[in-house]
Design an enzyme around this catalytic site. Structure first.
Site, PDB file in Angstrom:
ATOM      1  N   HIS A  66     -27.968  13.121   7.384  1.00  0.00           N
ATOM      2  CA  HIS A  66     -26.814  12.278   7.709  1.00  0.00           C
ATOM      3  C   HIS A  66     -27.133  10.787   7.598  1.00  0.00           C
ATOM      4  O   HIS A  66     -26.248   9.951   7.795  1.00  0.00           O
ATOM      5  CB  HIS A  66     -26.243  12.630   9.095  1.00  0.00           C
ATOM      6  CG  HIS A  66     -27.065  12.199  10.258  1.00  0.00           C
ATOM      7  ND1 HIS A  66     -27.888  13.054  10.951  1.00  0.00           N
ATOM      8  CD2 HIS A  66     -27.171  11.010  10.882  1.00  0.00           C
ATOM      9  CE1 HIS A  66     -28.459  12.404  11.950  1.00  0.00           C
ATOM     10  NE2 HIS A  66     -28.041  11.159  11.918  1.00  0.00           N
ATOM     11  N   ASP A 110     -29.992  19.454   8.475  1.00  0.00           N
ATOM     12  CA  ASP A 110     -29.923  17.991   8.498  1.00  0.00           C
ATOM     13  C   ASP A 110     -31.291  17.406   8.143  1.00  0.00           C
ATOM     14  O   ASP A 110     -32.025  16.917   9.001  1.00  0.00           O
ATOM     15  CB  ASP A 110     -29.466  17.542   9.891  1.00  0.00           C
ATOM     16  CG  ASP A 110     -29.142  16.066   9.973  1.00  0.00           C
ATOM     17  OD1 ASP A 110     -29.025  15.429   8.907  1.00  0.00           O
ATOM     18  OD2 ASP A 110     -28.999  15.557  11.103  1.00  0.00           O
ATOM     19  N   SER A 203     -32.014   8.511  14.681  1.00  0.00           N
ATOM     20  CA  SER A 203     -31.822   9.563  13.677  1.00  0.00           C
ATOM     21  C   SER A 203     -32.896   9.523  12.605  1.00  0.00           C
ATOM     22  O   SER A 203     -33.230   8.458  12.080  1.00  0.00           O
ATOM     23  CB  SER A 203     -30.459   9.393  12.999  1.00  0.00           C
ATOM     24  OG  SER A 203     -29.420   9.861  13.802  1.00  0.00           O
TER      25      SER A 203
END
Length: 247
Positions: A66, A110, A203
């Site tokens: 992402h 992911d 992230s």
């Protein structure tokens, strides 16, 4: 918007929000994590964003899917990402390899590899991080560390220095409120009774267990309460090895 999409937005650092620290953690000793990469991202909508990542080969960085964008610049050798040092290396990304089964809505698979246009120079401030072996299924109960340039709290002022926090691997039942959580390909990390967690801007950063990268920071509840979900690296070693071998 479903819970997973909302959580993902809160881990990804947008242009309207300053970066900060991991929640409940401490500042890293400068350059003690030489594999850490700060990702400066131009999104498909031409917004500025940022993620963490980590160097696994001189020309490859591992991060979350992402974190993909129109273009990405990788900063290596940084501790305070606003204070330029001789250790800095800024490298452009040549190609983004998003896992072919990445599901943006459910936040599954992911994981993304970034091939750099130039190979990084290995120095005291820049190095590589070893990955979990194929199908090395790390069990719940282990104490690990998450590292990244995320925020200290939902409303805390920002800090630009690299942070780390101790987080314990949880039983999969602790992540049952994340309805698409998959134990075989994801890790449930962080004691629900302790306010120690990754958050916005973390992230793509690694989960380190005994010096080995076992996970990649993916998403967390909007209120930042643990546990967080990390992508389980061992599940993806065949795909990682294939990309590295062919490129």
């Amino acid at each position: 918007m479903n819970l997973h999409a909302l959580c993902l937005l809160l881990l990804l650092l947008g242009s309207s929000t300053k970066a900060g620290e991991i929640i409940g953690g401490t500042e890293c000793i400068p350059h003690s994590r030489p594999y850490m990469a700060y990702l400066e991202i131009v999104t498909s909508d031409n917004y500025l964003s940022a993620c963490s990542g980590f160097l696994i080969r001189r020309n490859f960085v591992l991060t979350a899917a992402h974190c993909a964008g129109r273009s990405i610049t990788v900063l290596l050798g940084a501790h305070n990402k606003t204070y330029k040092e001789d250790t800095w290396q800024k490298l452009e990304v040549e190609k983004q390899f998003i896992h072919p089964n990445y599901d943006k809505r459910l936040v599954l698979h992911d994981i993304m590899l970034l091939k750099l246009k130039e190979k990084a120079k290995l120095t005291l401030g820049v190095g590589t991080l070893p990955l979990s072996a194929n199908f090395n299924f790390i069990p719940p109960g282990r104490m690990c560390r998450a590292v990244g340039w995320g925020r200290t709290n939902v409303n805390e002022p920002a800090s630009d220095t690299l942070q780390e926090v101790k987080m314990r691997l949880q039983e999969p039942q602790s992540c049952k409120h994340f309805t698409s959580f998959q134990h075989k390909s994801q890790l449930c990390v962080g004691n629900p009774k302790k306010m120690q967690n990754v958050y916005k801007g973390d992230s793509g950063g690694p989960l380190l267990c005994a010096g080995i990268a076992q996970g990649i920071a993916s998403y967390v509840h909007p209120n930042a309460k643990p546990p967080a979900v990390f992508t389980r690296i061992s599940h993806y070693r065949p795909w990682i090895n294939k990309i590295l071998r062919e490129n």
